[in-house]
Design a protein around this motif. Sequence first.
Motif, PDB file in Angstrom:
ATOM      1  N   ILE A  10      35.234  -4.450  30.148  1.00  0.00           N
ATOM      2  CA  ILE A  10      35.318  -4.458  31.605  1.00  0.00           C
ATOM      3  C   ILE A  10      36.519  -3.634  32.037  1.00  0.00           C
ATOM      4  O   ILE A  10      37.462  -3.405  31.260  1.00  0.00           O
ATOM      5  N   THR A  11      36.467  -3.185  33.277  1.00  0.00           N
ATOM      6  CA  THR A  11      37.634  -2.623  33.950  1.00  0.00           C
ATOM      7  C   THR A  11      38.176  -3.710  34.863  1.00  0.00           C
ATOM      8  O   THR A  11      37.415  -4.340  35.609  1.00  0.00           O
ATOM      9  N   VAL A  12      39.464  -3.954  34.781  1.00  0.00           N
ATOM     10  CA  VAL A  12      40.036  -5.047  35.557  1.00  0.00           C
ATOM     11  C   VAL A  12      39.694  -4.852  37.039  1.00  0.00           C
ATOM     12  O   VAL A  12      39.710  -3.719  37.552  1.00  0.00           O
ATOM     13  N   PRO A  13      39.306  -5.919  37.748  1.00  0.00           N
ATOM     14  CA  PRO A  13      38.921  -5.761  39.159  1.00  0.00           C
ATOM     15  C   PRO A  13      40.026  -5.097  39.980  1.00  0.00           C
ATOM     16  O   PRO A  13      41.202  -5.455  39.873  1.00  0.00           O
ATOM     17  N   TYR A  14      39.633  -4.146  40.819  1.00  0.00           N
ATOM     18  CA  TYR A  14      40.608  -3.364  41.581  1.00  0.00           C
ATOM     19  C   TYR A  14      40.023  -3.011  42.943  1.00  0.00           C
ATOM     20  O   TYR A  14      38.823  -3.091  43.191  1.00  0.00           O
ATOM     21  N   ASP A  15      40.920  -2.598  43.818  1.00  0.00           N
ATOM     22  CA  ASP A  15      40.574  -1.993  45.104  1.00  0.00           C
ATOM     23  C   ASP A  15      41.403  -0.727  45.245  1.00  0.00           C
ATOM     24  O   ASP A  15      42.491  -0.606  44.645  1.00  0.00           O
ATOM     25  N   PHE A  16      40.912   0.195  46.065  1.00  0.00           N
ATOM     26  CA  PHE A  16      41.697   1.393  46.333  1.00  0.00           C
ATOM     27  C   PHE A  16      42.813   1.055  47.320  1.00  0.00           C
ATOM     28  O   PHE A  16      42.623   0.291  48.268  1.00  0.00           O
ATOM     29  N   VAL A  56      45.263   2.500  42.822  1.00  0.00           N
ATOM     30  CA  VAL A  56      44.446   1.294  42.945  1.00  0.00           C
ATOM     31  C   VAL A  56      45.363   0.085  42.871  1.00  0.00           C
ATOM     32  O   VAL A  56      46.462   0.137  42.293  1.00  0.00           O
ATOM     33  N   ILE A  57      44.912  -0.995  43.475  1.00  0.00           N
ATOM     34  CA  ILE A  57      45.667  -2.242  43.507  1.00  0.00           C
ATOM     35  C   ILE A  57      44.766  -3.362  42.998  1.00  0.00           C
ATOM     36  O   ILE A  57      43.538  -3.192  42.904  1.00  0.00           O
ATOM     37  N   PRO A  58      45.314  -4.501  42.623  1.00  0.00           N
ATOM     38  CA  PRO A  58      44.471  -5.617  42.170  1.00  0.00           C
ATOM     39  C   PRO A  58      43.460  -5.997  43.236  1.00  0.00           C
ATOM     40  O   PRO A  58      43.768  -6.089  44.426  1.00  0.00           O
ATOM     41  N   GLY A  59      42.210  -6.218  42.784  1.00  0.00           N
ATOM     42  CA  GLY A  59      41.144  -6.578  43.699  1.00  0.00           C
ATOM     43  C   GLY A  59      40.690  -8.006  43.496  1.00  0.00           C
ATOM     44  O   GLY A  59      41.304  -8.794  42.748  1.00  0.00           O
ATOM     45  N   ALA A  60      39.613  -8.358  44.182  1.00  0.00           N
ATOM     46  CA  ALA A  60      39.074  -9.708  44.095  1.00  0.00           C
ATOM     47  C   ALA A  60      38.639 -10.007  42.660  1.00  0.00           C
ATOM     48  O   ALA A  60      37.902  -9.237  42.046  1.00  0.00           O
ATOM     49  N   PHE A  65      40.879 -10.369  40.224  1.00  0.00           N
ATOM     50  CA  PHE A  65      41.898  -9.850  39.301  1.00  0.00           C
ATOM     51  C   PHE A  65      42.568 -10.992  38.539  1.00  0.00           C
ATOM     52  O   PHE A  65      42.600 -10.994  37.303  1.00  0.00           O
ATOM     53  N   ASP A  66      43.101 -11.964  39.267  1.00  0.00           N
ATOM     54  CA  ASP A  66      43.787 -13.076  38.605  1.00  0.00           C
ATOM     55  C   ASP A  66      42.813 -13.949  37.820  1.00  0.00           C
ATOM     56  O   ASP A  66      43.173 -14.516  36.783  1.00  0.00           O
TER      57      ASP A  66
END
Length: 666
Positions: A443-449, A457-461, A463-464
Amino acid sequence: MDGVRGYPREQPEDLWRPPQEPGGEPGPGPGRTELETEPDGPDEAAEPAAYGSVRFPAQRPWASPTVPRTPRVPRAARPARAARPTRPTRPSGRPRAPLYGSPLGEREAWHVNEDVDLAELDPHGGARRRAAVKVARIQHPRKRRRQVLRITTGLCAAIVLGVAGLGTYAYNHLFGQVATESLAGLANRPAAARADRWGNVPENILLLGSQTRDGQHGLHLGNSSKLGTDISDTAMLVHISAERKWATVVSIPRDLVVPRPQCQGRLDPTQAVPAASAAMFDLAMNLGGPTCAVATVEQMTGIRIDHFVEINFNAFQSLTAAVGGVTVCVPPPGINDPDYSGLVLGPGLHTISGAQSLAFVRDRHGLADGTDLNRIRMQQMFVSSLFNKLAGAGTLGDPITLYRIANAVTSNLTVDTGLDSIDAMVGLAGSVQSLQSHYIQFITVPYDFDPTNQNRVIPGAGFDEAWADLRQDTPLPGSNAARSFGTAPSAAATSAPAAPTLPMTGTEVDVYNGTQVPHLALYASENLSALGVTANVGEGSPIGAAARTEVLYPTGQRARAENLAAHFGGTGAVRPVQSASVHALTLVIGLNPPTSLVTQPVGGAGPGSPADTASADGLPAAAAASPDASGAATPVPNASISAESRSGDENICSDLPSTVSFGGKP
């Protein structure tokens, strides 16, 4: 000569013979008198000599009780027999046996034919020497056994010494050229995972792909501006379950903006790299080396990293060549990137190795949007194909092949000191070998632009939640491993995070920064205020430097403390602790805070100065997800798997990014 082959007939040696007298006449036998030696008459004297020498113990001279017998006349004396040739005897007195046995008896072995010219038949004496050796072996059997024992012992000793010497050479040759760095100097690390009931613990390995150009060979490696750098263009966290039944490989984008802890300098360990509240992930290794990248991942995930492996361009090319190439799939219409990575490939399957494989995993300009995110998807496909080849060919269980691969890459590897041994390497290979590709999830860690910079990119929904699953040693929901083994936390995991059950509106929380990273308490208070919490930023910390993020609560406030922790990854990320020294909920930010808690909100007030709106590296601060209209936190999906994921046994030609127009010849 009436014997076989002209030999004289042998007489039994146990027959009784009369003793020889000086005159050559045999004397009377034992128990006989002179009268008994007289012959009975002319016929008796003419008896064959062969029968005259035999006396049986049961015989008695016959005498009539009434008629006296005439005294017998002695028989004619038998000619004296020639003396028998003496044969060599063993020390025990027993005659020696023939060399190879004989149908004629043991005397044939000692017969010498006088008519044979040995010099003519054996002019060089080789046969005689060999015969003498055989005779010596027969005459001295114990000496021969001792000699065989000495030879066998010597050979065994030589073999043992040879194997030991070869092992020592292999160890020194392999590990003498591996660069190592110790993780022992890292402070405030997450707790190690607990062992399950069988004593097994999960393993977490951080793979780092260095883009340094120093000492690297190949074309299309960039210009001199890349010299002296050591940026981690590729980063994968490999989590292997405690039972070694499944694994999750999480790709971390190089452009991900996250907090970075204070580290020692890569070029000068005496100089400290200051902590940053928002910095690009790939700069951690460039500034502080692989140990700083490990510290950043531990702070970001709350997962203790057991080992790390840093591989450069040379090692990657040697690895793919040593395994005989890796099969990859190129989406249509193909990849045409002759100016950057140098990769030009038509659509379909290809087996690549060496420089071509390096160009494949480095290429991003030949993909649709030219970003690192699409390159990650191609890298995941490459790694899954590489694993299937190694596992399918039995390479991971073949020591000779493993040595060949290790010999090809060790001179270009950097590992932690825990992997600098044969036992550790073999143990790691055994852990990977036991896995089935069906239960490996990429997987690619969940992110948002980042809304302020689309190149970040920043941590997305989720992520934690993804990191919380790995902390629990739990398969990601929706994966093949989750369907087969379930998503319940294993015995090696901490307690599972609970879902929020109480509204946060009206909750009052005092927030303190227990780290040296600036503004974390301010950012946390703003994120809490967005949930309807009344957050007050305090000076210092009531417990001093905090190794992990904790929410202290007085008696009667446990439910609200656990509810607060559940909003930010559960008790694995924020630990509720009852304390008699506080009178309200008190949140202390530690060294491994949840990213969603301490990320600077978009449009937040911040400390107020322009310099404070950027990181210590001059990069824009990250943005956090906004709450919904009700004031509650934006709900995260139950499944931790993002859309950019694939299983290890998935068709390598499926779920690939699109490419740019194909304009060259493959």
